[in-house]
Design an enzyme around this catalytic site. Structure first.
Site, PDB file in Angstrom:
ATOM      1  N   GLU A   1       0.847  -1.210   0.000  1.00 33.31           N
ATOM      2  CA  GLU A   1       0.000   0.000   0.000  1.00 33.31           C
ATOM      3  C   GLU A   1       0.864   1.236   0.000  1.00 33.31           C
ATOM      4  O   GLU A   1       1.958   1.260   0.596  1.00 33.31           O
ATOM      5  CB  GLU A   1      -0.909  -0.022   1.240  1.00 33.31           C
ATOM      6  CG  GLU A   1      -1.805   1.190   1.419  1.00 33.31           C
ATOM      7  CD  GLU A   1      -1.200   2.267   2.335  1.00 33.31           C
ATOM      8  OE1 GLU A   1      -1.854   3.319   2.493  1.00 33.31           O
ATOM      9  OE2 GLU A   1      -0.091   2.048   2.874  1.00 33.31           O
TER      10      GLU A   1
ATOM     11  N   ARG B   1     -10.077   9.006   1.323  1.00 30.80           N
ATOM     12  CA  ARG B   1      -8.669   8.683   1.557  1.00 30.80           C
ATOM     13  C   ARG B   1      -8.201   7.724   0.456  1.00 30.80           C
ATOM     14  O   ARG B   1      -8.147   6.504   0.644  1.00 30.80           O
ATOM     15  CB  ARG B   1      -8.503   8.038   2.941  1.00 30.80           C
ATOM     16  CG  ARG B   1      -7.072   7.697   3.337  1.00 30.80           C
ATOM     17  CD  ARG B   1      -7.046   6.904   4.638  1.00 30.80           C
ATOM     18  NE  ARG B   1      -5.696   6.625   5.064  1.00 30.80           N
ATOM     19  CZ  ARG B   1      -4.926   7.446   5.751  1.00 30.80           C
ATOM     20  NH1 ARG B   1      -5.392   8.625   6.103  1.00 30.80           N
ATOM     21  NH2 ARG B   1      -3.702   7.117   6.111  1.00 30.80           N
TER      22      ARG B   1
ATOM     23  N   ARG C   1      -5.900   5.583  -1.737  1.00 28.59           N
ATOM     24  CA  ARG C   1      -4.598   4.952  -1.640  1.00 28.59           C
ATOM     25  C   ARG C   1      -4.471   3.924  -2.756  1.00 28.59           C
ATOM     26  O   ARG C   1      -5.462   3.360  -3.214  1.00 28.59           O
ATOM     27  CB  ARG C   1      -4.429   4.241  -0.279  1.00 28.59           C
ATOM     28  CG  ARG C   1      -4.306   5.196   0.912  1.00 28.59           C
ATOM     29  CD  ARG C   1      -3.015   5.984   0.842  1.00 28.59           C
ATOM     30  NE  ARG C   1      -2.762   6.810   2.005  1.00 28.59           N
ATOM     31  CZ  ARG C   1      -3.145   8.072   2.138  1.00 28.59           C
ATOM     32  NH1 ARG C   1      -3.831   8.654   1.157  1.00 28.59           N
ATOM     33  NH2 ARG C   1      -2.852   8.768   3.215  1.00 28.59           N
TER      34      ARG C   1
END
Length: 434
Positions: free
Chosen positions: A126, A172, A174
């Site tokens: 990630e 968010r 990612r």
């Protein structure tokens, strides 16, 4: 790597406070399996304290990944490797040096070394979404080529996900790199087909209107009785900021907006100026100035009095800029989520929170129960990162009970729910097709 159908043995690299660890425990429980964490790397002493207080692992067994030898002999055999490798060097907030960063940038190759020597069946990496575009895509290509060279089947296109797509009210984004070991020959010519579209369709937020989402957030993510220390009014130093909020709210309520539009970006120190706009300025900046001048022209009497009433000339630079991103149907900043940025005050629509960041820009909300502005609590940030209710956060286990480290740790963490979905999908795909 020989598969163990009853137990998932995993390593947790750059482990932080255990977002991946929490996620795989949940997945294993749902799939009637067990887990064993066989190796952890982390160097932040405060994160290690939180990690060891939540998992049955001694801090003596958590090491710096730099201490892994070239043959990775100190990394046990495992089924799953997780790594949220350091992102500062790839993020928009960082210096974007990438692999030129001799410390952080090359840590990916420490991961690759372990993968080449241990070849676990599954991987999940990630990073910030900017990794995909860094150095015109060259960094992304290097990472992908290396993983395929080792033998990992990975998606053809970047897997970029945000919690708000799965019912968690936080934006968010990612990038995730899931992979299954199939050997170099197959990995170089085929791709891993992984989709979470069915999960996205189950997103409860997608079927709610704004008022329903606000109620959902209050019920599921916010605490009903919050300690006074989180309220801005508890510290006399914040009175200036509270006055600024009142001033901008009065501005928002009273000025006439352009027909069919919401309030444009406002720089308070530009409102009564009339200089010639330089031709070499960026187009976005020119537009800002023109929009503000139109607002001033249509509201001159009110704005002139407002500037004097609140002594705007004495404000600090940050408070002079006001960004209204809450929409045309809201006309009260108390109904928005406030994000204090270095560049100004940003008011977000109250249907999802801005990205929690390690720089501790904690969102500010108006608490309807106690009628006051406050920061989100550490527990609320844990909720937005999908950590379980029984998870012990740093300010609950440390003697000084400092909130700073709790905020920082959740700002650095992966979202548990998003990660668990990817982990589960990998395990299911492997059983079905490989």
């Amino acid at each position: 790597m020989k598969k163990n159908n009853g137990k998932i043995r995993f390593v947790d690299l750059f482990a932080g406070i255990g977002g991946f660890h929490n996620a795989i425990n949940k997945v294993a429980n749902d799939m009637n399996m067990t887990t064993e964490c066989v190796f952890v790397s982390e160097i932040d002493e405060y994160a290690i304290k939180t990690y060891t207080n939540n998992f049955n692992i001694s801090d003596k067994n958590i090491i710096n990944i730099r201490d892994v030898d070239e043959e990775a002999t100190n990394v046990p055999e495992h089924d799953f490797l997780f790594a949220g490798f350091p992102c500062q060097t790839f993020s928009n907030a960082g210096k974007k040096r990438g692999f030129l960063d001799e410390i952080r940038g090359t840590l990916f190759f420490d991961i690759a070394n372990i993968l080449s020597k241990r070849t676990p069946r599954y991987i999940l990496l990630e990073n910030v979404k900017h990794l995909v575009n860094h150095d015109n895509g060259k960094t992304w290509k290097i990472i992908n080529d290396k993983l395929r060279e080792i033998g990992y089947l990975i998606p053809e296109n970047p897997l970029i996900l945000s919690p708000h797509e799965f019912g968690i009210p936080q934006e968010r984004y990612r990038v995730f790199i899931p992979g299954i070991y199939v050997g170099p020959e197959k990995a170089k010519t085929e791709f891993l087909h992984i989709s979470l579209e069915d999960r996205k369709k189950m997103n409860p937020l997608s079927n709610m209107n704004a008022n329903e989402i606000v109620s959902f957030i209050k019920e599921k993510f916010l605490e009903s009785d919050v300690d006074e220390k989180y309220f801005l009014a508890s510290d006399p130093k914040n009175q200036y900021l509270l006055d600024v909020f009142d001033a901008w709210n009065e501005f928002l309520i009273n000025v006439k907006k352009p027909e069919g539009r919401t309030l444009p970006v406002i720089w308070a120190n530009e409102l009564n100026k009339s200089y010639r706009i330089p031709s070499d300025w960026a187009e976005w900046r020119k537009k800002y100035i023109i929009d503000m001048r139109n607002i001033y022209k249509n509201n001159k009497d009110f704005i002139d009095q407002w500037l004097i009433k609140y002594e705007v000339h004495n404000w600090k630079k940050r408070e002079l800029k006001f960004e209204w991103q809450a929409g045309k149907d809201i006309n009260d900043i108390r109904k928005s989520f406030i994000q204090l940025r270095q560049s100004g005050i940003r008011c977000r629509r109250p249907t999802k929170f801005p990205t929690l960041v390690a720089m501790v820009q904690i969102p500010i909300i108006f608490d309807d129960n106690k009628k006051g502005w406050r920061h989100l609590t550490p527990r609320e940030t844990a909720n937005l990162q999908s950590f379980p209710k029984n998870y012990r956060i740093f300010n609950e286990i440390s003697e000084d009970r400092k909130d700073f480290f709790s905020y920082k740790q959740f700002g650095n963490s992966v979202n548990v729910k998003v990660v668990s979905y990817i982990q589960e999908e990998l395990l299911k795909i492997d059983k079905k097709t490989l």
